[in-house]
Motif scaffolding. Sequence first.
Motif, short mmCIF file in Angstrom:
data_model
loop_
_atom_site.label_atom_id
_atom_site.label_comp_id
_atom_site.label_asym_id
_atom_site.label_seq_id
_atom_site.Cartn_x
_atom_site.Cartn_y
_atom_site.Cartn_z
N SER A 1 -2.12 2.42 -4.70
CA SER A 1 -2.78 3.47 -3.94
C SER A 1 -4.19 3.57 -4.52
N PRO A 2 -5.06 4.40 -3.98
CA PRO A 2 -6.41 4.49 -4.55
C PRO A 2 -6.45 4.99 -5.99
N TYR A 3 -5.36 5.64 -6.45
CA TYR A 3 -5.38 6.24 -7.78
C TYR A 3 -4.23 5.83 -8.69
N SER A 4 -3.43 4.85 -8.27
CA SER A 4 -2.35 4.39 -9.15
C SER A 4 -1.88 3.02 -8.71
N THR B 1 -8.81 -4.21 -4.67
CA THR B 1 -8.17 -3.14 -3.91
C THR B 1 -9.15 -2.12 -3.34
N ILE C 1 -10.41 5.07 3.87
CA ILE C 1 -10.20 6.03 2.78
C ILE C 1 -11.50 6.22 2.03
N PHE D 1 -9.08 -0.44 0.53
CA PHE D 1 -8.96 0.97 0.90
C PHE D 1 -10.17 1.47 1.68
N ASP E 1 0.87 -1.18 0.00
CA ASP E 1 0.00 0.00 0.00
C ASP E 1 0.91 1.23 0.00
N THR E 2 1.11 1.83 -1.17
CA THR E 2 2.03 2.96 -1.27
C THR E 2 1.43 4.26 -0.73
N ALA E 3 0.12 4.30 -0.56
CA ALA E 3 -0.51 5.50 0.02
C ALA E 3 -0.24 5.59 1.51
N ASN E 4 -0.15 4.44 2.18
CA ASN E 4 0.04 4.43 3.63
C ASN E 4 1.40 3.88 4.05
#
Length: 117
Positions: free
Chosen positions: A107-110, A67, A76, A71, A10-13
Motif C-alpha cells: 500500500s502507499p504506507y506499508s 511502487t 492516489i 500509486f 495492491d492491498t490498499a485497493n
Amino acid sequence: MGRLTTHVLDTANGTPGAEIEITLFRHTSAGLIPITRSLTNQDGRTDSPLLEDSDMEPGKYQLQFNTAQYFIRQGIQLDDIPFLDDVVIRFGINDSDAHYHVPLLVSPYSFSTYRGS
C-alpha cells in the motif's frame, strides 16, 4: 531447474499491482549488478520468471519495485517525497533447483513479503 518468480498485490485497493517496474539485482563483491528489468502484467505478475535454469545461481539478490509511480497512476495523492518510493527486498537463493517466489503486498504506507510457493 529452479526459477525465481514474483507478483504484486495492491492491498490498499484489493487488486493486482499492474504495470509496476521491477528490477532484479545480484549482490557481488563489486556491488549490485542489475540482472533484469520487468513490468508486471494485469495480474500483477511478470510474464516469465525473473531467473530460471542456468541463470539460477546461489547468492544474494535484491528486488526493487517502483511502487510510488504505480500509486500515482492509480490517482492516489502521495507526498512530494513518498513514504515508499521504491520497495526493496533483499533475499538469498541457496538451492538453484528450487522455486523461489517472492510476492509483494503493498500500500502507499506499508508492505510485506514472504517466501511463497
